[in-house]
Write an enzyme that holds these catalytic residues in place. Structure first.
Site, PDB file in Angstrom:
ATOM      1  CB  CYS A 154      -1.010  -0.245   1.338  1.00  0.00           C
ATOM      2  SG  CYS A 154      -2.028  -1.701   1.462  1.00  0.00           S
ATOM      3  CG  ASN A 177       3.228  -0.101   2.971  1.00  0.00           C
ATOM      4  OD1 ASN A 177       4.082   0.755   3.083  1.00  0.00           O
ATOM      5  ND2 ASN A 177       3.318  -0.638   2.694  1.00  0.00           N
ATOM      6  N   GLY A 178       1.990  -2.650   4.840  1.00  0.00           N
ATOM      7  CA  GLY A 178       2.420  -3.623   5.999  1.00  0.00           C
ATOM      8  C   GLY A 178       1.933  -4.957   6.091  1.00  0.00           C
ATOM      9  N   GLY A 203      -0.479   0.749  -4.779  1.00  0.00           N
ATOM     10  CA  GLY A 203      -1.710   0.271  -4.702  1.00  0.00           C
ATOM     11  C   GLY A 203      -2.776   0.417  -5.564  1.00  0.00           C
ATOM     12  CE1 TYR A 255       7.055  -5.008  -9.816  1.00  0.00           C
ATOM     13  CE2 TYR A 255       6.553  -4.815  -7.617  1.00  0.00           C
ATOM     14  CZ  TYR A 255       6.011  -4.906  -9.648  1.00  0.00           C
ATOM     15  OH  TYR A 255       4.801  -5.113  -9.686  1.00  0.00           O
TER      16      TYR A 255
HETATM   17  P1  AMP Z   1       6.159 -13.205 -13.337  1.00  0.00           P
HETATM   18  O1  AMP Z   1       7.085 -13.628 -14.649  1.00  0.00           O
HETATM   19  O2  AMP Z   1       4.551 -14.054 -13.835  1.00  0.00           O
HETATM   20  O3  AMP Z   1       5.900 -14.016 -11.732  1.00  0.00           O
HETATM   21  O4  AMP Z   1       5.819 -11.856 -13.447  1.00  0.00           O
HETATM   22  C1  AMP Z   1       6.487 -11.559 -13.175  1.00  0.00           C
HETATM   23  C2  AMP Z   1       6.474  -9.599 -13.465  1.00  0.00           C
HETATM   24  O5  AMP Z   1       6.231  -9.568 -12.031  1.00  0.00           O
HETATM   25  C3  AMP Z   1       7.648  -9.197 -12.978  1.00  0.00           C
HETATM   26  O6  AMP Z   1       8.095  -8.716 -14.366  1.00  0.00           O
HETATM   27  C4  AMP Z   1       8.238  -8.096 -12.158  1.00  0.00           C
HETATM   28  O7  AMP Z   1       8.059  -6.739 -12.081  1.00  0.00           O
HETATM   29  C5  AMP Z   1       6.742  -8.245 -11.773  1.00  0.00           C
HETATM   30  N1  AMP Z   1       6.595  -8.316 -10.360  1.00  0.00           N
HETATM   31  C6  AMP Z   1       6.979  -8.835  -9.197  1.00  0.00           C
HETATM   32  N2  AMP Z   1       6.733  -8.882  -7.742  1.00  0.00           N
HETATM   33  C7  AMP Z   1       5.181  -8.463  -8.672  1.00  0.00           C
HETATM   34  C8  AMP Z   1       3.969  -8.288  -7.126  1.00  0.00           C
HETATM   35  N3  AMP Z   1       4.502  -8.606  -5.806  1.00  0.00           N
HETATM   36  N4  AMP Z   1       3.368  -7.803  -7.520  1.00  0.00           N
HETATM   37  C9  AMP Z   1       2.994  -7.567  -8.990  1.00  0.00           C
HETATM   38  N5  AMP Z   1       3.760  -7.556 -10.123  1.00  0.00           N
HETATM   39  C10 AMP Z   1       4.942  -8.253  -9.595  1.00  0.00           C
END
Ligand code: AMP
Length: 464
Positions: free
Chosen positions: A2, A103-104, A28, A243
């Site tokens: 969040c 957040n958390g 979020g 990320y």
């Molecule tokens: P996948 O290959 O389906 O696991 O998706 C990986 C992609 O999701 C990468 O491009 C990441 O930048 C992104 N990603 C990583 N962690 C998360 C997260 N917690 N929520 C949403 N997207 C994520």
């Protein structure tokens, strides 16, 4: 995960918060909300499902009068994605109103909640954050900051909070410092935000980070702070740098852009791709890491994937089928760049592998001759209990497959991940003081006793 925002002493605090939330949208996208408190100590709030720009209208902001406001953008990791679970929480108790944005993830929320329920508490949501509101209402202390300190004592896990009790704005960060939170100055007032990019948009000046274990209170007498919990060994979330946070932010005192570039440099050193013609990013989260890879390797950086900016993050989709379709909705390859080429595709992480597999298919379909995937973080081998929406272990591709198997599953010629040491040494302020539990399996707290209850109910049943 969040985003949280709070402001004290701005003529139209709700409007300032509304702007701030636009900059925290990436943290979020499920719901957004604002609570403002006016000069007569009347609290008014609005919470809507969807994006800040969809749900919270400027007209509505005008109704939220007052110089104090807090706001929240929500991406559920505990409690399902419904309006009941949108924040800020606004509750009335014997001392007036309490508004709270969190957040958390609290790791002992299930135990705390069942103790409260045993003694008669009724909950309006399934969020872990509501536990803190109940504990605030039961606190014996009279001063808002001491009420908050009392309520947080014994609460474990990750929290950054902005809270309004009466006409006092409070901010708190857990003693391990998992999530980022900063304080800034805005005219004669003060602003709190998850990331510095939200200070920039409202024209506030960064003062400093809220310290782990610190509570800051702002009221008519100004700002005061104290160390409410003894700081523990720092566990700042390294995934914020990898990320989550925006590259134009400073988190944990360091530039996210510089962190991601350094991750890219290390990745190029550790996992070179000598036969490749060019490198490209999976936009946007890996742009800076791909730039770093290109700088260090000497390969040209190309724009090989075009992202549709009007589609949210892939994980927002409730079902796997929805996620698959969304890869194509979200990305399209540039044939001109890819045809006949041996390419390095840089991404920041592989979670389930779904997006990645879809992307590799698109890139090959556009004519790429060889695809070398490079990932600017190590394999994710465990879920996050502290606020990042990584799925349970059985859905994590790297928890269940070797690197060679993953390469085959996602369809690349070679696959190289950054090492754990490489990542921790690349981020500003590293290598110590970061939580790397999802990469290393070293969890600093006991796993929540009831993971299913603590983490979000399955999306399919949650009515997202
Ligand atoms: P996948 O290959 O389906 O696991 O998706 C990986 C992609 O999701 C990468 O491009 C990441 O930048 C992104 N990603 C990583 N962690 C998360 C997260 N917690 N929520 C949403 N997207 C994520």
């Amino acid at each position: 995960m969040c985003g949280i925002f709070g402001v004290f002493g701005a003529p139209h605090a709700a409007e300032v918060t509304h702007l701030g939330l636009y900059s925290l949208q990436h943290r979020g996208q499920e719901s957004a909300g604002i609570v403002a408190v006016d000069g007569d100590s009347v609290a008014r709030g609005t919470r809507k499902m969807g994006l800040v720009g969809e749900g919270l209208s400027a007209v509505e902001m005008e109704k939220l009068e007052g110089q104090i406001a807090i706001g929240h953008t929500r991406y559920s990791t505990a409690g399902s994605s419904t309006l009941d679970n949108a924040q800020p929480v606004l509750a009335r108790f014997k001392g007036g109103h309490i508004a709270l944005a969190h957040n958390g993830n609290l790791t002992n929320a299930v135990e705390l909640r069942s103790r409260l329920e045993d003694s008669g508490s009724i909950f309006a949501s399934t969020m872990d954050s509501e536990v803190i509101v109940h504990r605030l209402a039961r606190a014996e202390q009279a001063l808002p900051e001491y009420m908050l300190a009392e309520a947080l004592h014994g609460v474990d896990g990750a929290y950054c909070l902005v809270v309004v009790i009466g006409e006092t704005l409070l901010a708190a960060r857990d003693p391990r410092g998992w999530r980022p939170l900063v304080v800034g100055a805005l005219g004669d007032g003060f602003v709190f935000a998850s990331e510095t990019c939200a200070l920039d948009i409202v024209g506030a000046t960064l003062l400093r980070e809220v310290l782990p274990g610190e509570i800051i209170a702002v009221d008519r007498d100004g700002m005061r702070s104290f160390q409410s919990e003894t700081p523990r060994q720092l566990h700042r979330c390294v995934f914020e740098h990898v990320y989550f946070a925006r590259p134009d932010s400073y988190v944990f005192g360091g530039s996210v852009d510089r962190a991601r570039r350094a991750l890219g440099h290390r990745l190029a050193d550790e996992q070179p791709a000598p036969t490749a013609d060019l490198v490209f990013a999976v936009p946007d989260s890996s742009n800076a890491a791909a730039l770093g890879f290109a700088e260090r390797s000497g390969l040209p950086l190309e724009l090989a994937l075009i992202r549709n900016h009007y589609v949210g993050r892939t994980f927002i989709q409730p079902t796997q089928a929805g996620r698959d379709a969304k890869v194509k909705v979200k990305f399209n390859p540039v044939r001109e760049v890819l045809a006949g080429k041996s390419v390095v595709m840089v991404d920041d992480s592989i979670v389930r592998g779904t997006t990645t597999r879809g992307l590799v298919a698109l890139v090959r379909g556009a004519g790429a001759r060889e695809v070398h995937m490079r990932v600017s973080s190590p394999p994710i081998v465990g879920p996050c209990y502290y606020g990042i929406d990584t799925p349970n272990r059985d859905e994590l591709i790297a928890a269940n497959h070797s690197i060679e198997e993953i390469a085959a599953l996602i369809g690349v010629d070679t696959l190289g991940y950054l090492s754990l040491d490489g990542m921790l040494n690349a981020v500003p302020g590293g290598p110590d003081g970061f939580c790397d539990a999802c990469f290393s399996g070293n969890y600093p707290t006991p796993a929540p006793s009831s993971l299913v209850k603590m983490r979000r109910a399955p999306r399919e049943t949650a009515g997202v």
